[in-house]
Design a protein around this motif. Structure first.
Motif, PDB file in Angstrom:
ATOM      1  N   VAL A  20       0.849  -1.193   0.000  1.00 35.89           N
ATOM      2  CA  VAL A  20       0.000   0.000   0.000  1.00 35.89           C
ATOM      3  C   VAL A  20       0.887   1.246   0.000  1.00 35.89           C
ATOM      4  O   VAL A  20       1.826   1.338   0.785  1.00 35.89           O
ATOM      5  CB  VAL A  20      -0.921  -0.003   1.235  1.00 35.89           C
ATOM      6  CG1 VAL A  20      -1.852   1.207   1.215  1.00 35.89           C
ATOM      7  CG2 VAL A  20      -1.726  -1.297   1.294  1.00 35.89           C
ATOM      8  N   PRO A  21       0.605   2.211  -0.865  1.00 37.00           N
ATOM      9  CA  PRO A  21       1.397   3.449  -0.866  1.00 37.00           C
ATOM     10  C   PRO A  21       1.307   4.183   0.465  1.00 37.00           C
ATOM     11  O   PRO A  21       0.344   4.008   1.233  1.00 37.00           O
ATOM     12  CB  PRO A  21       0.758   4.270  -1.996  1.00 37.00           C
ATOM     13  CG  PRO A  21       0.027   3.289  -2.835  1.00 37.00           C
ATOM     14  CD  PRO A  21      -0.420   2.201  -1.917  1.00 37.00           C
ATOM     15  N   ALA A  26      -5.678   0.110   1.611  1.00 36.73           N
ATOM     16  CA  ALA A  26      -6.313  -0.808   0.670  1.00 36.73           C
ATOM     17  C   ALA A  26      -7.495  -1.467   1.365  1.00 36.73           C
ATOM     18  O   ALA A  26      -7.419  -1.794   2.560  1.00 36.73           O
ATOM     19  CB  ALA A  26      -5.323  -1.860   0.180  1.00 36.73           C
ATOM     20  N   LEU A  27      -8.579  -1.641   0.628  1.00 33.31           N
ATOM     21  CA  LEU A  27      -9.789  -2.250   1.174  1.00 33.31           C
ATOM     22  C   LEU A  27     -10.233  -3.397   0.281  1.00 33.31           C
ATOM     23  O   LEU A  27     -10.135  -3.303  -0.956  1.00 33.31           O
ATOM     24  CB  LEU A  27     -10.920  -1.217   1.292  1.00 33.31           C
ATOM     25  CG  LEU A  27     -10.613   0.067   2.062  1.00 33.31           C
ATOM     26  CD1 LEU A  27     -10.284   1.200   1.092  1.00 33.31           C
ATOM     27  CD2 LEU A  27     -11.785   0.469   2.951  1.00 33.31           C
ATOM     28  N   TRP A  28     -10.714  -4.466   0.899  1.00 27.76           N
ATOM     29  CA  TRP A  28     -11.283  -5.605   0.164  1.00 27.76           C
ATOM     30  C   TRP A  28     -12.676  -5.891   0.711  1.00 27.76           C
ATOM     31  O   TRP A  28     -12.853  -6.054   1.922  1.00 27.76           O
ATOM     32  CB  TRP A  28     -10.423  -6.851   0.323  1.00 27.76           C
ATOM     33  CG  TRP A  28      -9.141  -6.835  -0.433  1.00 27.76           C
ATOM     34  CD1 TRP A  28      -8.901  -7.334  -1.684  1.00 27.76           C
ATOM     35  CD2 TRP A  28      -7.885  -6.293   0.022  1.00 27.76           C
ATOM     36  NE1 TRP A  28      -7.594  -7.137  -2.030  1.00 27.76           N
ATOM     37  CE2 TRP A  28      -6.937  -6.507  -1.012  1.00 27.76           C
ATOM     38  CE3 TRP A  28      -7.465  -5.653   1.190  1.00 27.76           C
ATOM     39  CZ2 TRP A  28      -5.611  -6.104  -0.898  1.00 27.76           C
ATOM     40  CZ3 TRP A  28      -6.152  -5.248   1.312  1.00 27.76           C
ATOM     41  CH2 TRP A  28      -5.235  -5.464   0.269  1.00 27.76           C
ATOM     42  N   ALA A  41       2.421   0.881   6.189  1.00 32.94           N
ATOM     43  CA  ALA A  41       3.787   0.713   6.701  1.00 32.94           C
ATOM     44  C   ALA A  41       3.788  -0.179   7.930  1.00 32.94           C
ATOM     45  O   ALA A  41       2.863  -0.120   8.754  1.00 32.94           O
ATOM     46  CB  ALA A  41       4.395   2.072   7.037  1.00 32.94           C
ATOM     47  N   PRO A  42       4.836  -1.028   8.091  1.00 31.06           N
ATOM     48  CA  PRO A  42       4.931  -1.856   9.293  1.00 31.06           C
ATOM     49  C   PRO A  42       5.025  -0.991  10.550  1.00 31.06           C
ATOM     50  O   PRO A  42       5.583   0.105  10.532  1.00 31.06           O
ATOM     51  CB  PRO A  42       6.222  -2.654   9.079  1.00 31.06           C
ATOM     52  CG  PRO A  42       6.490  -2.582   7.612  1.00 31.06           C
ATOM     53  CD  PRO A  42       5.944  -1.259   7.163  1.00 31.06           C
ATOM     54  N   THR A  43       4.446  -1.479  11.640  1.00 28.29           N
ATOM     55  CA  THR A  43       4.541  -0.765  12.909  1.00 28.29           C
ATOM     56  C   THR A  43       5.895  -1.044  13.550  1.00 28.29           C
ATOM     57  O   THR A  43       6.505  -2.098  13.335  1.00 28.29           O
ATOM     58  CB  THR A  43       3.425  -1.195  13.871  1.00 28.29           C
ATOM     59  OG1 THR A  43       3.565  -2.597  14.163  1.00 28.29           O
ATOM     60  CG2 THR A  43       2.059  -0.948  13.236  1.00 28.29           C
ATOM     61  N   SER A  44       6.374  -0.102  14.341  1.00 28.27           N
ATOM     62  CA  SER A  44       7.690  -0.250  14.965  1.00 28.27           C
ATOM     63  C   SER A  44       7.714  -1.347  16.018  1.00 28.27           C
ATOM     64  O   SER A  44       8.743  -1.988  16.234  1.00 28.27           O
ATOM     65  CB  SER A  44       8.105   1.083  15.605  1.00 28.27           C
ATOM     66  OG  SER A  44       7.131   1.499  16.566  1.00 28.27           O
ATOM     67  N   ASP A 179      -8.505   4.846  12.377  1.00 29.30           N
ATOM     68  CA  ASP A 179      -7.397   5.682  11.901  1.00 29.30           C
ATOM     69  C   ASP A 179      -6.222   4.776  11.549  1.00 29.30           C
ATOM     70  O   ASP A 179      -5.679   4.087  12.414  1.00 29.30           O
ATOM     71  CB  ASP A 179      -6.973   6.691  12.956  1.00 29.30           C
ATOM     72  CG  ASP A 179      -8.010   7.774  13.169  1.00 29.30           C
ATOM     73  OD1 ASP A 179      -8.515   8.292  12.166  1.00 29.30           O
ATOM     74  OD2 ASP A 179      -8.332   8.095  14.329  1.00 29.30           O
ATOM     75  N   MET A 180      -5.841   4.785  10.279  1.00 28.29           N
ATOM     76  CA  MET A 180      -4.771   3.921   9.808  1.00 28.29           C
ATOM     77  C   MET A 180      -4.029   4.632   8.677  1.00 28.29           C
ATOM     78  O   MET A 180      -4.654   5.161   7.757  1.00 28.29           O
ATOM     79  CB  MET A 180      -5.346   2.586   9.311  1.00 28.29           C
ATOM     80  CG  MET A 180      -4.303   1.544   8.924  1.00 28.29           C
ATOM     81  SD  MET A 180      -5.053   0.061   8.165  1.00 28.29           S
ATOM     82  CE  MET A 180      -6.052  -0.568   9.497  1.00 28.29           C
ATOM     83  N   SER A 181      -2.709   4.684   8.767  1.00 28.45           N
ATOM     84  CA  SER A 181      -1.879   5.285   7.714  1.00 28.45           C
ATOM     85  C   SER A 181      -2.282   6.729   7.409  1.00 28.45           C
ATOM     86  O   SER A 181      -2.189   7.186   6.278  1.00 28.45           O
ATOM     87  CB  SER A 181      -1.931   4.443   6.436  1.00 28.45           C
ATOM     88  OG  SER A 181      -1.534   3.120   6.682  1.00 28.45           O
ATOM     89  N   GLY A 182      -2.749   7.434   8.435  1.00 23.37           N
ATOM     90  CA  GLY A 182      -3.163   8.812   8.239  1.00 23.37           C
ATOM     91  C   GLY A 182      -4.515   8.977   7.593  1.00 23.37           C
ATOM     92  O   GLY A 182      -4.916  10.098   7.265  1.00 23.37           O
ATOM     93  N   ILE A 183      -5.258   7.875   7.392  1.00 25.32           N
ATOM     94  CA  ILE A 183      -6.589   7.899   6.783  1.00 25.32           C
ATOM     95  C   ILE A 183      -7.625   7.564   7.863  1.00 25.32           C
ATOM     96  O   ILE A 183      -7.418   6.653   8.674  1.00 25.32           O
ATOM     97  CB  ILE A 183      -6.703   6.886   5.633  1.00 25.32           C
ATOM     98  CG1 ILE A 183      -5.591   7.099   4.602  1.00 25.32           C
ATOM     99  CG2 ILE A 183      -8.080   6.955   4.979  1.00 25.32           C
ATOM    100  CD1 ILE A 183      -5.632   8.413   3.887  1.00 25.32           C
TER     101      ILE A 183
END
Length: 290
Positions: A20-21, A26-28, A41-44, A179-183
């Motif tokens: 995912v950019p 991404a949604l399914w 992005a992977p979490t730390s 809230d995920m990836s700033g979305i």
């Protein structure tokens, strides 16, 4: 007739392998109210890309098993629960069987012990009775934000078709602001529009609104089929909360509890043409990049 765009191992591979950019999700579509949402992005702390499913309903009755049940799936599940073992969490909006599906939950729990199950507090016992370990259950309460690896979750009270609370004051029906990836994504669960819902969601300004459009009517109500927003109400609600993208759901699985989604598109075209929307096919991937 095949109602599914992509399924089985092909769908599993796509979910697992999709990169995912940044600042995208991404949604399914899994059918009914079920959806998978994957971050960028992977979490730390875990090193894994955050991914949640809301209301995955991956079992269900067919006509051969129970000919007297009017809730018969019109298509088979697009994926097996074990094929979603990379999930971070499952968010469950309420206790109805097409949203809290114990067969799906227990199979996924046995396959992936790390997956957390977020459920309205009054229904946590249903998961325990189904064999889900206490450490995998997170009781959700309206207004109390939850922090999962890479995912923020705000439970929001839902009215299906009225607000219901248990003796402790906890709501039986919830939606979730994710809230995920700033979305920010609002999955309403099953609900009608109320002043309280408006007052709660309008200030949140979710970018994506995932809303039911099957509505209600006298005949369904007479048979104790609980209603939701109509197509028109969902469109107007999405416009009122200033959602960038509207994704309709809860209209495609049960022939006895639906409204024609063409009414949704027709109303958008004639009254709210500026509202962006997409109607997902079951098993379809949609990448949202604002």
């Amino acid at each position: 007739m095949n109602y599914v765009y992509k399924e089985g191992i092909a769908l599993q591979n796509e979910i697992e392998q999709t990169v995912v950019p940044d600042t995208a999700v991404a949604l399914w579509q899994l059918g009914q109210a079920g959806i998978v949402i994957k971050g960028s992005a992977p979490t730390s702390d875990t090193g894994n890309v955050p991914m949640v499913a809301v209301d995955p309903f991956l079992s269900g009755t067919n006509r051969a098993e129970n000919p007297d049940n009017e809730f018969i799936r019109e298509y088979n599940p697009p994926i097996e629960p074990e094929q979603l073992a990379q999930l971070t969490a499952v968010l469950i909006t309420h206790h109805h069987g097409d949203h809290l599906d114990t067969k799906t939950i227990t199979r996924l729990h046995h396959a992936a012990k790390h997956v957390k199950f977020v459920v309205p507090a009054p229904h946590a016992e249903i998961l325990r009775d189904a064999g889900v370990a206490d450490e995998a259950i997170i009781s959700a309460r309206a207004g109390e934000k939850l922090e999962l690896p890479g995912v923020g979750v705000l439970p929001i009270a839902a009215a299906h078709t009225v607000y219901e609370q248990d003796e402790a004051g906890d709501h039986l029906y919830l939606g979730y602001l994710i809230d995920m990836s700033g979305i920010s994504i609002y999955h309403s669960g099953d609900t009608v529009v109320t002043d309280t819902l408006m007052d709660t969601v309008v200030p949140l300004r979710p970018q994506i609104a995932i809303l039911p459009v099957n509505g209600s009517d006298y005949e369904r109500t007479r048979r104790n089929i609980v209603g939701n927003m109509s197509a028109r109400e969902a469109v107007d609600f999405a416009v009122a909360i200033k959602a960038d993208l509207l994704l309709p759901n809860h209209y495609d699985m049960f022939p006895n509890n639906r409204d024609n989604p063409a009414h949704f598109v027709d109303y958008l075209f004639h009254q709210q043409r500026q509202q962006k929307f997409h109607m997902l096919a079951v098993g379809e991937r949609f990448i949202y990049l604002p």
